[in-house]
Design a protein around this motif. Sequence first.
Motif, PDB file in Angstrom:
ATOM      1  N   MET A 163       0.720  -1.135  -0.103  1.00 21.02           N
ATOM      2  CA  MET A 163       0.030   0.026   0.148  1.00 21.02           C
ATOM      3  C   MET A 163       0.770   1.205  -0.031  1.00 21.02           C
ATOM      4  SD  MET A 163      -3.368  -0.637   2.210  1.00 21.02           S
ATOM      5  CE  MET A 163      -2.742  -1.431   3.683  1.00 21.02           C
ATOM      6  N   GLY A 166       2.156   1.879  -3.468  1.00 22.52           N
ATOM      7  CA  GLY A 166       0.881   1.962  -4.574  1.00 22.52           C
ATOM      8  C   GLY A 166       0.876   0.558  -5.549  1.00 22.52           C
ATOM      9  N   GLU A 167       1.034  -0.428  -4.792  1.00 19.73           N
ATOM     10  CA  GLU A 167       0.813  -1.599  -5.632  1.00 19.73           C
ATOM     11  C   GLU A 167      -0.825  -1.964  -5.192  1.00 19.73           C
ATOM     12  OE1 GLU A 167       3.544  -4.922  -4.360  1.00 19.73           O
ATOM     13  OE2 GLU A 167       4.995  -4.214  -6.123  1.00 19.73           O
ATOM     14  N   LYS A 168      -1.467  -2.220  -6.199  1.00 22.11           N
ATOM     15  CA  LYS A 168      -2.846  -2.835  -6.194  1.00 22.11           C
ATOM     16  C   LYS A 168      -3.004  -4.299  -5.872  1.00 22.11           C
ATOM     17  CE  LYS A 168      -4.811   1.449  -7.985  1.00 22.11           C
ATOM     18  NZ  LYS A 168      -5.060   2.083  -6.567  1.00 22.11           N
ATOM     19  N   ILE A 169      -2.900  -4.937  -4.789  1.00 21.18           N
ATOM     20  CA  ILE A 169      -3.091  -6.279  -4.680  1.00 21.18           C
ATOM     21  C   ILE A 169      -4.140  -6.790  -3.452  1.00 21.18           C
ATOM     22  CG2 ILE A 169      -1.803  -8.341  -3.791  1.00 21.18           C
ATOM     23  CD1 ILE A 169       0.842  -6.891  -4.244  1.00 21.18           C
ATOM     24  N   ASN A 170      -4.988  -7.581  -3.862  1.00 20.50           N
ATOM     25  CA  ASN A 170      -6.012  -8.118  -3.087  1.00 20.50           C
ATOM     26  C   ASN A 170      -5.573  -9.036  -2.030  1.00 20.50           C
ATOM     27  OD1 ASN A 170      -8.355  -8.695  -1.874  1.00 20.50           O
ATOM     28  ND2 ASN A 170      -9.621  -9.019  -3.765  1.00 20.50           N
TER      29      ASN A 170
END
Length: 230
Positions: A163, A166-170
């Motif tokens: 986060m 800025g990595e968008k990982i679920n």
Amino acid sequence: MKIEILEFVEGAGKATGLTVIIDVFRAFSVACYAFEAGAARLIATGDIDEAFELQKRYRNSVLVGERNERKVEGFDYGNSPTEIIKANLEGKTVIQTTTAGTRGLIDACNAGMVITGSFVNAGAVVRYIKKMKPDKVSLVAMGYRASVSAEEDLLCAEMISAMLIGEKINFEKRISDLRFTSGKRFFIPENLYHCPPTDFFLCTMTNRFSFILKATRRFDNNIDLSRTDI
């Protein structure tokens, strides 16, 4: 911003910059629930005898903590969010000692600033770090009994790191799947009294709280944790 992930007490001692001491199961989840339950302050200590001494100094106080996952004899509550959410802690001083998390706070002597971390306030932790804009962030996964890598703590560190950059990982499925790995002890019948299943779910409620807990070292080398809404 340089981000480093460390582990155990040794990692806490090596941590520099803005340091997040992570203990998901269960110390710093419990600490968040304690403030939600009305606690006025929380003092973290690494030693059981010291906890009893602190209780003598603070009249309106309760003892919270564990050794070997079980409530310490003579304490008011174990290290269990299930117990804490039922408690009336309004205006009370909570004195907490655990096998891993509180020791990490005590040993983070080289950190510039120290806060706690867990899934329940991970988003607030990230917002706070972004607001502070430190050059260095140390994420310390305290592990199981501060000596064995714990998937939940490492996963929380990974999530905070992602986060921040800025990595968008679920992460939700991986968090849920902890019930089959490091969290499976909460579903063993003989652990029901001290590690109930509700503890697992309360500790994995991502971003339930919009505050961080900031650590300040006291004159007696114990730690004051204070709530800051973010």
